[in-house]
Design a protein around this motif. Structure first.
Motif, mmCIF file in Angstrom:
data_model
loop_
_atom_site.group_PDB
_atom_site.id
_atom_site.type_symbol
_atom_site.label_atom_id
_atom_site.label_comp_id
_atom_site.label_asym_id
_atom_site.label_seq_id
_atom_site.Cartn_x
_atom_site.Cartn_y
_atom_site.Cartn_z
ATOM 1 N N GLU A 164 43.572 42.645 62.236
ATOM 2 C CA GLU A 164 43.982 43.170 60.569
ATOM 3 C C GLU A 164 43.625 41.811 59.776
ATOM 4 O O GLU A 164 43.631 40.491 60.095
ATOM 5 C CB GLU A 164 45.418 42.937 60.659
ATOM 6 N N VAL A 165 43.154 42.378 58.706
ATOM 7 C CA VAL A 165 42.700 41.366 57.576
ATOM 8 C C VAL A 165 44.059 40.871 57.057
ATOM 9 O O VAL A 165 45.122 41.501 56.665
ATOM 10 C CB VAL A 165 41.803 42.155 56.520
ATOM 11 N N VAL A 166 43.976 39.486 56.662
ATOM 12 C CA VAL A 166 45.272 38.935 56.558
ATOM 13 C C VAL A 166 45.074 38.029 54.930
ATOM 14 O O VAL A 166 44.124 37.288 55.170
ATOM 15 C CB VAL A 166 45.869 37.889 57.354
ATOM 16 N N GLN B 35 24.188 44.968 50.674
ATOM 17 C CA GLN B 35 24.474 43.889 51.766
ATOM 18 C C GLN B 35 24.365 42.620 50.766
ATOM 19 O O GLN B 35 23.617 42.590 49.709
ATOM 20 C CB GLN B 35 23.257 43.887 52.529
ATOM 21 N N GLY B 36 24.974 41.728 51.161
ATOM 22 C CA GLY B 36 25.345 40.517 50.152
ATOM 23 C C GLY B 36 26.283 40.441 49.091
ATOM 24 O O GLY B 36 26.489 39.518 48.378
ATOM 25 N N GLU B 37 26.869 41.713 48.926
ATOM 26 C CA GLU B 37 27.792 41.985 47.691
ATOM 27 C C GLU B 37 29.034 41.244 47.884
ATOM 28 O O GLU B 37 29.677 41.463 48.911
ATOM 29 C CB GLU B 37 27.852 43.430 47.500
ATOM 30 N N THR B 38 29.657 40.637 46.859
ATOM 31 C CA THR B 38 31.047 39.981 47.116
ATOM 32 C C THR B 38 31.768 41.345 47.195
ATOM 33 O O THR B 38 31.566 42.314 46.553
ATOM 34 C CB THR B 38 31.387 38.865 46.003
ATOM 35 N N LEU B 39 33.069 41.052 47.603
ATOM 36 C CA LEU B 39 34.066 42.334 47.829
ATOM 37 C C LEU B 39 35.294 42.144 47.320
ATOM 38 O O LEU B 39 35.643 41.060 46.827
ATOM 39 C CB LEU B 39 34.050 42.508 49.356
ATOM 40 N N THR B 40 36.119 43.180 46.957
ATOM 41 C CA THR B 40 37.477 43.290 46.663
ATOM 42 C C THR B 40 38.194 43.583 47.696
ATOM 43 O O THR B 40 38.038 44.790 48.387
ATOM 44 C CB THR B 40 37.479 44.196 45.380
ATOM 45 N N TRP B 41 39.306 42.855 47.907
ATOM 46 C CA TRP B 41 40.220 43.346 48.995
ATOM 47 C C TRP B 41 41.135 44.075 48.290
ATOM 48 O O TRP B 41 42.006 43.637 47.742
ATOM 49 C CB TRP B 41 40.866 42.161 49.832
ATOM 50 N N ASP B 42 41.181 45.346 48.654
ATOM 51 C CA ASP B 42 42.449 46.222 47.908
ATOM 52 C C ASP B 42 43.457 46.561 48.916
ATOM 53 O O ASP B 42 43.498 46.997 49.906
ATOM 54 C CB ASP B 42 41.658 47.783 48.016
ATOM 55 N N VAL B 43 44.456 45.581 48.392
ATOM 56 C CA VAL B 43 45.807 45.418 48.995
ATOM 57 C C VAL B 43 46.336 46.740 49.411
ATOM 58 O O VAL B 43 47.137 46.923 50.491
ATOM 59 C CB VAL B 43 46.861 44.530 48.276
ATOM 60 N N SER B 44 46.657 47.436 48.302
ATOM 61 C CA SER B 44 47.070 48.849 48.561
ATOM 62 C C SER B 44 46.487 49.837 49.408
ATOM 63 O O SER B 44 47.113 50.542 50.373
ATOM 64 C CB SER B 44 47.593 49.505 47.391
ATOM 65 N N ALA B 45 45.134 49.575 49.539
ATOM 66 C CA ALA B 45 44.492 50.618 50.538
ATOM 67 C C ALA B 45 44.218 50.025 51.838
ATOM 68 O O ALA B 45 44.017 50.637 52.767
ATOM 69 C CB ALA B 45 43.043 50.898 49.895
ATOM 70 N N GLY B 46 44.481 48.757 52.028
ATOM 71 C CA GLY B 46 44.076 47.803 53.071
ATOM 72 C C GLY B 46 42.932 47.789 53.508
ATOM 73 O O GLY B 46 42.551 48.090 54.785
ATOM 74 N N ALA B 47 41.738 48.118 52.635
ATOM 75 C CA ALA B 47 40.462 48.094 52.847
ATOM 76 C C ALA B 47 39.499 47.259 51.881
ATOM 77 O O ALA B 47 40.163 47.145 50.785
ATOM 78 C CB ALA B 47 40.111 49.546 52.854
ATOM 79 N N ALA C 15 43.593 45.679 41.229
ATOM 80 C CA ALA C 15 45.231 45.855 40.965
ATOM 81 C C ALA C 15 45.753 44.585 41.173
ATOM 82 O O ALA C 15 45.199 43.763 41.766
ATOM 83 C CB ALA C 15 45.697 47.176 41.619
ATOM 84 N N THR C 16 47.061 44.396 40.743
ATOM 85 C CA THR C 16 47.795 43.248 41.169
ATOM 86 C C THR C 16 47.963 43.018 42.687
ATOM 87 O O THR C 16 48.129 43.974 43.282
ATOM 88 C CB THR C 16 49.064 43.388 40.508
ATOM 89 N N GLY C 17 47.603 41.830 42.863
ATOM 90 C CA GLY C 17 47.412 41.360 44.447
ATOM 91 C C GLY C 17 46.216 41.555 45.059
ATOM 92 O O GLY C 17 46.052 41.089 45.920
ATOM 93 N N ASP C 18 45.145 42.578 44.440
ATOM 94 C CA ASP C 18 44.005 42.504 45.113
ATOM 95 C C ASP C 18 43.248 41.025 44.951
ATOM 96 O O ASP C 18 43.448 40.173 44.311
ATOM 97 C CB ASP C 18 43.000 43.485 44.467
ATOM 98 N N ILE C 19 42.349 40.703 46.087
ATOM 99 C CA ILE C 19 41.413 39.655 45.932
ATOM 100 C C ILE C 19 40.118 39.910 45.876
ATOM 101 O O ILE C 19 39.609 40.638 46.406
ATOM 102 C CB ILE C 19 41.963 38.780 47.420
ATOM 103 N N THR C 20 39.456 39.223 44.882
ATOM 104 C CA THR C 20 38.058 39.400 44.391
ATOM 105 C C THR C 20 37.389 37.925 44.589
ATOM 106 O O THR C 20 38.088 36.987 44.694
ATOM 107 C CB THR C 20 38.159 39.733 43.045
ATOM 108 N N GLY C 21 36.090 38.115 44.737
ATOM 109 C CA GLY C 21 35.191 36.934 44.573
ATOM 110 C C GLY C 21 34.486 36.572 45.990
ATOM 111 O O GLY C 21 34.449 37.514 46.571
ATOM 112 N N ALA C 22 34.408 35.358 45.998
ATOM 113 C CA ALA C 22 33.876 34.901 47.127
ATOM 114 C C ALA C 22 34.213 34.900 48.483
ATOM 115 O O ALA C 22 33.736 34.403 49.342
ATOM 116 C CB ALA C 22 33.080 33.548 46.752
ATOM 117 N N ALA C 23 35.486 35.244 48.603
ATOM 118 C CA ALA C 23 36.396 35.124 49.913
ATOM 119 C C ALA C 23 35.550 36.038 50.990
ATOM 120 O O ALA C 23 35.715 35.729 52.100
ATOM 121 C CB ALA C 23 37.906 35.436 49.695
#
Length: 121
Positions: A25-27, A66-78, A87-95
């Motif tokens: 699971e993504v944490v 390929q190579g794109e930075t991504l957004t972790w969508d907390v509510s979708a879990g994807a 949205a609030t709580g989502d993580i963006t950027g180089a993670a």
């Protein structure tokens, strides 16, 4: 070796709080993203890998290069593409970065977890 060396920093101990964390699971941990190496029962501590490539959930409608930075969508879990409005709580950027391209309709993708802090929105 320096006497103050602790570890390489690829894996962090993390306590599950509020629910079990499944193996794979993504944490989100603060501004970091990682993947649980084993199930972490609620209230216990386990290992989360911060660096490496994993197959993880993807927002089905997202088209990701390929190579794109991504957004972790907390509510979708994807993961979503970096053009998505976070949205609030989502993580963006180089993670996390797309290890491969992924088109609309795909529900998983390979993602490189970088160990670099992202931005919590």
């Amino acid at each position: 070796m320096a006497k103050n060396f602790v570890q390489p920093g690829n894996v962090i101990d993390h306590a599950a709080s509020g629910a079990d964390i499944a193996s794979g699971e993504v944490v989100p941990i603060g501004n970091l993203l990682g993947v649980a190496l084993k199930k972490i029962p609620d209230g216990e501590t386990g290992s989360v890998r911060l660096i490496g490539v994993f197959t993880v959930p993807k927002v089905s409608a997202a088209v990701i290069a390929q190579g794109e930075t991504l957004t972790w969508d907390v509510s979708a879990g994807a993961f979503d593409d970096n053009q998505a409005t976070p949205a609030t709580g989502d993580i963006t950027g180089a993670a996390a970065v797309a290890w491969q391209a992924a088109g609309a309709g795909e529900t998983t993708m390979q993602v490189k977890f970088t160990g670099v802090p992202g931005t919590v929105n």
